[in-house]
Motif scaffolding. Structure first.
Motif, PDB file in Angstrom:
ATOM      1  N   VAL A  12       0.846  -1.205   0.000  1.00  0.00           N
ATOM      2  CA  VAL A  12       0.000   0.000   0.000  1.00  0.00           C
ATOM      3  C   VAL A  12       0.876   1.248   0.000  1.00  0.00           C
ATOM      4  N   LEU A  13       1.953   1.225   0.781  1.00  0.00           N
ATOM      5  CA  LEU A  13       2.850   2.383   0.850  1.00  0.00           C
ATOM      6  C   LEU A  13       3.573   2.598  -0.479  1.00  0.00           C
ATOM      7  N   ILE A  14       3.977   1.512  -1.118  1.00  0.00           N
ATOM      8  CA  ILE A  14       4.677   1.612  -2.405  1.00  0.00           C
ATOM      9  C   ILE A  14       3.764   2.216  -3.475  1.00  0.00           C
ATOM     10  N   LEU A  15       2.466   1.944  -3.366  1.00  0.00           N
ATOM     11  CA  LEU A  15       1.517   2.500  -4.331  1.00  0.00           C
ATOM     12  C   LEU A  15       1.358   4.016  -4.159  1.00  0.00           C
ATOM     13  N   ASN A  16       1.783   4.530  -3.015  1.00  0.00           N
ATOM     14  CA  ASN A  16       1.564   5.945  -2.710  1.00  0.00           C
ATOM     15  C   ASN A  16       2.841   6.760  -2.524  1.00  0.00           C
ATOM     16  N   LEU A  17       3.992   6.098  -2.347  1.00  0.00           N
ATOM     17  CA  LEU A  17       5.225   6.811  -2.022  1.00  0.00           C
ATOM     18  C   LEU A  17       6.406   6.296  -2.839  1.00  0.00           C
ATOM     19  N   GLU A  18       7.466   7.115  -2.897  1.00  0.00           N
ATOM     20  CA  GLU A  18       8.712   6.657  -3.501  1.00  0.00           C
ATOM     21  C   GLU A  18       9.360   5.615  -2.589  1.00  0.00           C
ATOM     22  N   GLU A  19      10.316   4.869  -3.125  1.00  0.00           N
ATOM     23  CA  GLU A  19      10.905   3.728  -2.417  1.00  0.00           C
ATOM     24  C   GLU A  19      11.431   4.075  -1.024  1.00  0.00           C
ATOM     25  N   ALA A  20      12.279   5.107  -0.931  1.00  0.00           N
ATOM     26  CA  ALA A  20      12.885   5.453   0.364  1.00  0.00           C
ATOM     27  C   ALA A  20      11.824   5.903   1.362  1.00  0.00           C
ATOM     28  N   GLU A  21      10.885   6.737   0.887  1.00  0.00           N
ATOM     29  CA  GLU A  21       9.814   7.212   1.777  1.00  0.00           C
ATOM     30  C   GLU A  21       8.918   6.060   2.212  1.00  0.00           C
ATOM     31  N   ALA A  22       8.685   5.111   1.310  1.00  0.00           N
ATOM     32  CA  ALA A  22       7.854   3.943   1.649  1.00  0.00           C
ATOM     33  C   ALA A  22       8.518   3.127   2.754  1.00  0.00           C
ATOM     34  N   PHE A  23       9.840   2.951   2.659  1.00  0.00           N
ATOM     35  CA  PHE A  23      10.554   2.185   3.687  1.00  0.00           C
ATOM     36  C   PHE A  23      10.519   2.906   5.035  1.00  0.00           C
ATOM     37  N   ILE A  24      10.784   4.217   5.016  1.00  0.00           N
ATOM     38  CA  ILE A  24      10.793   4.989   6.266  1.00  0.00           C
ATOM     39  C   ILE A  24       9.420   4.942   6.931  1.00  0.00           C
ATOM     40  N   THR A  25       8.380   5.137   6.144  1.00  0.00           N
ATOM     41  CA  THR A  25       7.016   5.108   6.677  1.00  0.00           C
ATOM     42  C   THR A  25       6.671   3.718   7.207  1.00  0.00           C
ATOM     43  N   PHE A  26       7.067   2.711   6.460  1.00  0.00           N
ATOM     44  CA  PHE A  26       6.834   1.314   6.858  1.00  0.00           C
ATOM     45  C   PHE A  26       7.491   1.022   8.212  1.00  0.00           C
ATOM     46  N   ALA A  27       8.753   1.407   8.346  1.00  0.00           N
ATOM     47  CA  ALA A  27       9.489   1.154   9.590  1.00  0.00           C
ATOM     48  C   ALA A  27       8.866   1.903  10.764  1.00  0.00           C
ATOM     49  N   ASN A  28       8.461   3.150  10.546  1.00  0.00           N
ATOM     50  CA  ASN A  28       7.844   3.944  11.610  1.00  0.00           C
ATOM     51  C   ASN A  28       6.459   3.419  11.985  1.00  0.00           C
ATOM     52  N   LEU A  29       5.725   2.981  10.980  1.00  0.00           N
ATOM     53  CA  LEU A  29       4.379   2.453  11.203  1.00  0.00           C
ATOM     54  C   LEU A  29       4.428   1.204  12.077  1.00  0.00           C
ATOM     55  N   LEU A  30       5.364   0.311  11.764  1.00  0.00           N
ATOM     56  CA  LEU A  30       5.478  -0.939  12.519  1.00  0.00           C
ATOM     57  C   LEU A  30       6.026  -0.705  13.920  1.00  0.00           C
ATOM     58  N   ASN A  31       6.585   0.473  14.145  1.00  0.00           N
ATOM     59  CA  ASN A  31       7.150   0.773  15.456  1.00  0.00           C
ATOM     60  C   ASN A  31       6.103   1.304  16.440  1.00  0.00           C
ATOM     61  N   LYS A  32       4.882   1.506  15.971  1.00  0.00           N
ATOM     62  CA  LYS A  32       3.816   1.964  16.861  1.00  0.00           C
ATOM     63  C   LYS A  32       3.461   0.842  17.842  1.00  0.00           C
ATOM     64  N   PRO A  33       3.075   1.168  19.070  1.00  0.00           N
ATOM     65  CA  PRO A  33       2.872   0.157  20.115  1.00  0.00           C
ATOM     66  C   PRO A  33       1.961  -0.999  19.729  1.00  0.00           C
ATOM     67  N   CYS A  34       0.832  -0.685  19.108  1.00  0.00           N
ATOM     68  CA  CYS A  34      -0.115  -1.746  18.751  1.00  0.00           C
ATOM     69  C   CYS A  34       0.484  -2.673  17.702  1.00  0.00           C
ATOM     70  N   GLN A  35       1.065  -2.090  16.633  1.00  0.00           N
ATOM     71  CA  GLN A  35       1.655  -2.919  15.576  1.00  0.00           C
ATOM     72  C   GLN A  35       2.836  -3.734  16.112  1.00  0.00           C
ATOM     73  N   MET A  36       3.645  -3.114  16.969  1.00  0.00           N
ATOM     74  CA  MET A  36       4.801  -3.816  17.523  1.00  0.00           C
ATOM     75  C   MET A  36       4.356  -5.008  18.374  1.00  0.00           C
ATOM     76  N   ALA A  37       3.295  -4.824  19.138  1.00  0.00           N
ATOM     77  CA  ALA A  37       2.773  -5.922  19.974  1.00  0.00           C
ATOM     78  C   ALA A  37       2.373  -7.103  19.104  1.00  0.00           C
ATOM     79  N   PHE A  38       1.716  -6.814  17.974  1.00  0.00           N
ATOM     80  CA  PHE A  38       1.236  -7.897  17.112  1.00  0.00           C
ATOM     81  C   PHE A  38       2.371  -8.531  16.308  1.00  0.00           C
TER      82      PHE A  38
END
Length: 244
Positions: free
Chosen positions: A81-107
């Protein structure tokens, strides 16, 4: 790419206190397998498609960045989904930050204790909003882990039509984790009458793959009628009380 290549050349344990070579190779194999299953109807992430290598790179980079987590099934949908909306580097940064949120990290860390607390918070609002359906689920021993894990793992991008999932993402970016659980309750509200007629197997199958003709306005209307207040406490208060 250099770090990835070094994975196949060394059997040492990662310096970051992360994964062994076997774990890393397992992650890379799983990425290859999962990419082919990511939005198959679009034909853009499968081998030979225009976004195959890009998705592979973002997911591979994450396993290098967070070897302690590695690759977990479902991540490919979020990255796609991120790749469909962002350039490669921005997609990776957003992906890493998104997964670092407490709820996502728990899962994604499969922290059972934390996940159970999120399920408990969800069930409090489930019972308050949809008592008949809640009772039906309990009678059929249908617990939140049977459908919520898949929804939270992929931020609904696997279960909902892509255009609807993107709307859900917009609200998630604005409102945070509460919106993920409100969305879940909205889905249950929307299909309450159908689900009340089903048994355990059919409910589980239905919630895993929701109708493809689901419209965003009907889901958002159901979400708007979902109250995230229990005994004068909002989601954040209920969940934080359970998570302490």
């Amino acid at each position: 790419k250099e770090k990835w290549r070094s994975y196949s050349e060394t059997s040492s344990v990662n310096d970051n206190g992360g994964a062994s070579l076997a774990d890393r190779e397992s992650s890379l194999d799983l990425i290859k397998l999962d990419i082919s299953r990511t939005f198959p109807s679009l034909f853009i992430f499968q081998k030979g498609g225009p976004y195959h290598d890009l998705l592979h790179s973002v997911l591979g980079a994450y396993t290098c960045y967070r070897p302690d987590i590695g690759y977990v099934q479902g991540m490919s949908f979020i990255a796609a989904v991120l790749i469909l909306n962002l350039e490669e580097a921005e997609a990776f940064i957003t992906f890493a930050n998104l997964l670092n949120k407490p709820c996502q990290m728990a899962f994604f860390r499969v922290d059972h204790e934390l996940m159970l607390k999120y399920f408990s918070a969800f069930e409090i609002f489930f019972e308050e909003n949809l008592p008949r359906l809640f009772s039906h689920f309990q009678t059929n021993n249908l617990t939140p882990d049977l459908y919520l894990i898949d929804w939270i793992f992929t931020l609904y991008s696997k279960s909902l039509p892509l255009d609807v999932a993107c709307r859900v993402w917009d609200v998630f970016c604005r409102d945070g984790e509460e919106s993920l659980f409100r969305t879940g309750l909205g889905i249950l509200r929307l299909f309450e009458d159908v689900l009340l007629q089903m048994d355990f197997i059919h409910i589980a199958q239905f919630l895993t793959r929701l109708p493809e003709d689901l419209q965003s306005h009907t889901l958002f209307n159901a979400m708007a009628n979902t109250h995230m207040i229990s005994r004068n406490r909002r989601w954040a208060q209920v969940s934080s009380g359970l998570l302490e």
